[in-house]
Scaffold this motif. Structure first.
Motif, PDB file in Angstrom:
ATOM      1  N   GLN A  32       0.844  -1.209   0.000  1.00 23.97           N
ATOM      2  CA  GLN A  32       0.000   0.000   0.000  1.00 23.97           C
ATOM      3  C   GLN A  32       0.879   1.259   0.000  1.00 23.97           C
ATOM      4  OE1 GLN A  32      -0.733   2.484   2.448  1.00 23.97           O
ATOM      5  NE2 GLN A  32      -2.541   3.328   1.410  1.00 23.97           N
ATOM      6  N   ALA A  33       1.924   1.232   0.850  1.00 25.23           N
ATOM      7  CA  ALA A  33       2.820   2.394   0.919  1.00 25.23           C
ATOM      8  C   ALA A  33       3.518   2.606  -0.423  1.00 25.23           C
ATOM      9  CB  ALA A  33       3.845   2.197   2.032  1.00 25.23           C
ATOM     10  N   LEU A  34       4.027   1.534  -1.003  1.00 25.26           N
ATOM     11  CA  LEU A  34       4.837   1.651  -2.224  1.00 25.26           C
ATOM     12  C   LEU A  34       4.013   1.994  -3.450  1.00 25.26           C
ATOM     13  CD1 LEU A  34       7.192  -1.369  -1.446  1.00 25.26           C
ATOM     14  CD2 LEU A  34       7.911   1.025  -1.654  1.00 25.26           C
ATOM     15  N   THR A  35       2.743   1.571  -3.487  1.00 26.83           N
ATOM     16  CA  THR A  35       1.945   1.823  -4.693  1.00 26.83           C
ATOM     17  C   THR A  35       0.990   2.994  -4.536  1.00 26.83           C
ATOM     18  OG1 THR A  35       0.276   0.236  -3.962  1.00 26.83           O
ATOM     19  CG2 THR A  35       2.006  -0.608  -5.433  1.00 26.83           C
ATOM     20  N   GLU A  36       0.675   3.384  -3.303  1.00 21.73           N
ATOM     21  CA  GLU A  36      -0.311   4.468  -3.142  1.00 21.73           C
ATOM     22  C   GLU A  36       0.255   5.685  -2.397  1.00 21.73           C
ATOM     23  OE1 GLU A  36      -4.104   3.009  -1.677  1.00 21.73           O
ATOM     24  OE2 GLU A  36      -3.683   1.077  -2.649  1.00 21.73           O
ATOM     25  N   ARG A  37       0.645   5.482  -1.131  1.00 20.01           N
ATOM     26  CA  ARG A  37       1.009   6.636  -0.304  1.00 20.01           C
ATOM     27  C   ARG A  37       2.252   7.361  -0.832  1.00 20.01           C
ATOM     28  NH1 ARG A  37       3.638   6.953   4.372  1.00 20.01           N
ATOM     29  NH2 ARG A  37       3.740   4.702   4.637  1.00 20.01           N
ATOM     30  N   ILE A  38       3.276   6.588  -1.164  1.00 19.04           N
ATOM     31  CA  ILE A  38       4.533   7.221  -1.601  1.00 19.04           C
ATOM     32  C   ILE A  38       4.372   7.909  -2.960  1.00 19.04           C
ATOM     33  CG2 ILE A  38       6.928   6.716  -2.296  1.00 19.04           C
ATOM     34  CD1 ILE A  38       6.970   4.693   0.095  1.00 19.04           C
ATOM     35  N   PRO A  39       3.773   7.229  -3.976  1.00 22.62           N
ATOM     36  CA  PRO A  39       3.564   7.945  -5.253  1.00 22.62           C
ATOM     37  C   PRO A  39       2.688   9.190  -5.083  1.00 22.62           C
ATOM     38  CG  PRO A  39       3.268   5.574  -5.549  1.00 22.62           C
ATOM     39  CD  PRO A  39       3.417   5.798  -4.080  1.00 22.62           C
ATOM     40  N   ALA A  40       1.632   9.080  -4.258  1.00 21.32           N
ATOM     41  CA  ALA A  40       0.741  10.242  -4.055  1.00 21.32           C
ATOM     42  C   ALA A  40       1.514  11.398  -3.420  1.00 21.32           C
ATOM     43  CB  ALA A  40      -0.439   9.844  -3.169  1.00 21.32           C
ATOM     44  N   GLY A  41       2.420  11.073  -2.514  1.00 19.52           N
ATOM     45  CA  GLY A  41       3.226  12.107  -1.853  1.00 19.52           C
ATOM     46  C   GLY A  41       4.053  12.885  -2.867  1.00 19.52           C
ATOM     47  N   TRP A  42       4.677  12.178  -3.793  1.00 17.28           N
ATOM     48  CA  TRP A  42       5.480  12.851  -4.831  1.00 17.28           C
ATOM     49  C   TRP A  42       4.584  13.672  -5.754  1.00 17.28           C
ATOM     50  CZ3 TRP A  42      10.578  13.627  -5.274  1.00 17.28           C
ATOM     51  CH2 TRP A  42      11.448  12.816  -4.517  1.00 17.28           C
ATOM     52  N   ARG A  43       3.456  13.061  -6.176  1.00 14.64           N
ATOM     53  CA  ARG A  43       2.566  13.778  -7.118  1.00 14.64           C
ATOM     54  C   ARG A  43       2.039  15.064  -6.500  1.00 14.64           C
ATOM     55  NH1 ARG A  43      -0.013   8.551  -7.862  1.00 14.64           N
ATOM     56  NH2 ARG A  43       1.117   7.523  -9.546  1.00 14.64           N
ATOM     57  N   ASN A  44       1.673  14.995  -5.199  1.00 15.39           N
ATOM     58  CA  ASN A  44       1.041  16.159  -4.560  1.00 15.39           C
ATOM     59  C   ASN A  44       2.047  17.143  -3.975  1.00 15.39           C
ATOM     60  OD1 ASN A  44      -1.271  14.767  -5.120  1.00 15.39           O
ATOM     61  ND2 ASN A  44      -1.458  13.905  -3.055  1.00 15.39           N
ATOM     62  N   GLY A  45       3.332  16.765  -3.989  1.00 14.55           N
ATOM     63  CA  GLY A  45       4.334  17.653  -3.409  1.00 14.55           C
ATOM     64  C   GLY A  45       4.178  17.801  -1.906  1.00 14.55           C
ATOM     65  N   GLU A  46       3.926  16.652  -1.221  1.00 15.65           N
ATOM     66  CA  GLU A  46       3.737  16.708   0.243  1.00 15.65           C
ATOM     67  C   GLU A  46       4.687  15.794   1.002  1.00 15.65           C
ATOM     68  OE1 GLU A  46      -0.243  15.353   0.472  1.00 15.65           O
ATOM     69  OE2 GLU A  46      -1.099  17.359   0.206  1.00 15.65           O
ATOM     70  N   LEU A  47       5.157  14.760   0.280  1.00 17.98           N
ATOM     71  CA  LEU A  47       5.958  13.721   0.936  1.00 17.98           C
ATOM     72  C   LEU A  47       6.952  13.211  -0.103  1.00 17.98           C
ATOM     73  CD1 LEU A  47       5.638  12.120   3.704  1.00 17.98           C
ATOM     74  CD2 LEU A  47       4.479  10.391   2.340  1.00 17.98           C
ATOM     75  N   TRP A  48       8.236  13.320   0.214  1.00 16.57           N
ATOM     76  CA  TRP A  48       9.272  12.955  -0.753  1.00 16.57           C
ATOM     77  C   TRP A  48      10.039  11.771  -0.176  1.00 16.57           C
ATOM     78  CZ3 TRP A  48       7.685  17.685   0.821  1.00 16.57           C
ATOM     79  CH2 TRP A  48       7.263  18.593  -0.151  1.00 16.57           C
ATOM     80  N   THR A  49       9.725  10.566  -0.653  1.00 19.40           N
ATOM     81  CA  THR A  49      10.333   9.353  -0.097  1.00 19.40           C
ATOM     82  C   THR A  49      11.280   8.740  -1.120  1.00 19.40           C
ATOM     83  OG1 THR A  49       8.211   8.922   0.994  1.00 19.40           O
ATOM     84  CG2 THR A  49       9.840   7.128   1.004  1.00 19.40           C
ATOM     85  N   TRP A  50      12.506   8.477  -0.676  1.00 24.28           N
ATOM     86  CA  TRP A  50      13.471   7.770  -1.512  1.00 24.28           C
ATOM     87  C   TRP A  50      13.875   6.453  -0.848  1.00 24.28           C
ATOM     88  CZ3 TRP A  50      14.103  13.099  -0.774  1.00 24.28           C
ATOM     89  CH2 TRP A  50      14.238  13.897  -1.910  1.00 24.28           C
ATOM     90  N   VAL A  51      14.223   5.500  -1.689  1.00 19.73           N
ATOM     91  CA  VAL A  51      14.928   4.312  -1.190  1.00 19.73           C
ATOM     92  C   VAL A  51      16.418   4.644  -1.253  1.00 19.73           C
ATOM     93  CG1 VAL A  51      15.662   1.995  -1.937  1.00 19.73           C
ATOM     94  CG2 VAL A  51      13.217   2.552  -1.697  1.00 19.73           C
ATOM     95  N   ILE A  52      17.145   4.252  -0.196  1.00 17.73           N
ATOM     96  CA  ILE A  52      18.608   4.418  -0.219  1.00 17.73           C
ATOM     97  C   ILE A  52      19.206   3.072  -0.663  1.00 17.73           C
ATOM     98  CG2 ILE A  52      20.644   5.147   1.089  1.00 17.73           C
ATOM     99  CD1 ILE A  52      18.773   6.183   3.307  1.00 17.73           C
ATOM    100  N   GLU A  53      20.074   3.124  -1.652  1.00 18.59           N
ATOM    101  CA  GLU A  53      20.759   1.909  -2.125  1.00 18.59           C
ATOM    102  C   GLU A  53      22.252   2.027  -1.879  1.00 18.59           C
ATOM    103  OE1 GLU A  53      20.280   1.368  -6.304  1.00 18.59           O
ATOM    104  OE2 GLU A  53      18.378   0.283  -6.090  1.00 18.59           O
TER     105      GLU A  53
END
Ligand SMILES: CC(C)(COP(=O)(O)OP(=O)(O)OC[C@H]1O[C@@H](n2cnc3c(N)ncnc32)[C@H](O)[C@@H]1OP(=O)(O)O)[C@@H](O)C(=O)NCCC(=O)NCCS
Length: 370
Positions: A54-75
């Motif tokens: 749910q986080a990876l397909t909904e919350r995180i993409p929505a955060g980037w689209r809406n400019g409210e939450l910027w989540t990155w994976v660190i590799e």
């Protein structure tokens, strides 16, 4: 912004920040099910595959689209190593959070990831300030924040919710013009070995001796700030305050320990270290270790450490001060034996437990006098 195509890839040559992907599900579940993550982050328990999906397909993409939450994976080395997230940003102030996968901890992953995210917040998002928060006691996270340059640390008592209860929270921040690096020292305690004693950092096993010292009549007479009653909880708070002194850059405390048993025989501390070149010396002996010249000798070694330049493992001090109550002859003797000069009197400045006040004598010692 389109997700994931517009998510910027950030790298410092060692870690790489990239858009989260659905195939990060397994690593995300591992990370968020880990005991340390649960202890310090408000994650769902149990954390299931559906939660990660749910986080990876909904919350995180929505955060980037809406400019409210910027989540990155660190590799690191092409493998999942953790996550870093920026949130908020209204009025130019937002916050950062980070978690490292258990298999990647202790290798600078969070520090590097946080540095890149902070630079993005200032340089791309145009923020003026980034805040960091962690539950009190999360020393790993505090160390990351310190390395990255977070400062002005305060404790918000009951300021956070985690593990189903209100917890105390540390909060610090960095401004866009602040140096992106430590704002003050985080002292290490240099170990000094002699035939008679060892000077070392406090450890948890010093609790019992601290309780003994703090219930001794002579200690209580001269040190009116020792709380009474003084039991395990007070001793643990005292030990935590020793570590806090190192982390905040304000104080270094040495335990005077028996060179064979390592048992605590006393304490020598230098406080006020945030003042350039200055420092206030304090010392005490366990009741069983008094009258042996031990504290005088230990203070002598601490003074050497204090005046040694920082790049040689010392504290880089130029002058030291100390105070002693007029009637505390043993303490005055330790100061004079170590070359301190009496500089004045603070009249009626030292409170005794019976409510009376006594003069404090002030002493100082300059590095060139050693
Ligand atoms: C906190 C956390 C993110 C640190 O990640 P990491 O990748 O190991 O961090 P780094 O390697 O960049 O730096 C950690 C530093 O803290 C130090 N450290 C770790 N645990 C410590 C402790 N208990 N006491 C003191 N220092 C500690 C490390 O030695 C290292 O110091 P260094 O920079 O001098 O080498 C990681 O432990 C974690 O994911 N914990 C659980 C979740 C969490 O707490 N998230 C943060 C919530 S605010």
């Amino acid at each position: 912004m389109r997700f994931p195509d517009d998510v910027p890839v950030l790298t410092d040559g060692v870690v790489r920040l990239r858009a989260p992907r659905v195939d990060d599900v397994a690593a995300t579940v591992e990370m968020n099910s880990d005991a340390e993550t649960r202890r310090w982050n408000a994650v769902q328990v149990p954390y299931r595959v559906e939660d990660a999906r749910q986080a990876l397909t909904e919350r995180i993409p929505a955060g980037w689209r809406n400019g409210e939450l910027w989540t990155w994976v660190i590799e690191t080395d092409g493998r999942y190593a953790g996550a870093v997230v920026l949130s908020g940003g209204e009025s130019g102030v937002g916050s950062i959070g980070f978690t490292t996968h258990p298999a990647a901890r202790g290798r600078g992953v969070a520090t590097r990831g946080a540095r890149l995210a902070v630079a993005y917040a200032f340089d791309v998002l145009g923020w003026n300030r980034v805040t960091w928060g962690a539950f009190v006691g999360n020393w790993g996270s505090r160390r990351v924040a310190w390395r990255v340059g977070f400062r002005h640390l305060v404790t918000a008592y009951g300021g956070g919710i985690g593990r189903g209860e209100r917890l105390d929270e540390w909060i610090a921040s960095i401004g866009r013009d602040d140096e992106r690096g430590p704002a003050h020292p985080w002292w290490e305690v240099p170990v000094v070995e002699t035939d008679r004693f060892r000077l070392r950092a406090y450890r948890d096993s010093d609790v019992e001796r601290t309780i003994e010292f703090s219930n001794d009549q002579l200690s209580l007479h001269w040190l009116s700030m020792i709380p009474q009653p003084f039991g395990h909880a007070e001793a643990e708070r005292y030990l935590a305050s020793r570590y806090e002194g190192l982390a905040s850059g304000d104080r270094v405390s040495w335990v005077i320990a028996d060179p064979v048993s390592d048992e605590m025989l006393g304490d020598v501390s230098i406080a006020g270290l945030l003042r350039e070149g200055g420092g206030e010396l304090g010392y005490c002996a366990h009741p069983a270790a008094r009258g042996l010249g031990l504290v005088t000798a230990a203070v002598g070694r601490v003074i050497e450490q204090a005046f040694l330049p920082v790049d040689q493992g010392g504290l880089g001090r130029r002058r030291l001060e100390l105070v002693a109550a007029r009637g505390n002859l043993a303490s005055i003797k330790v100061a004079l034996s170590n070359g301190f000069t009496q500089t004045g009197v603070r009249r009626a400045a030292d409170r005794r437990r019976d409510g009376s006040y006594e003069d404090l004598l002030t002493f100082d010692l300059l590095s060139e006098e050693r």
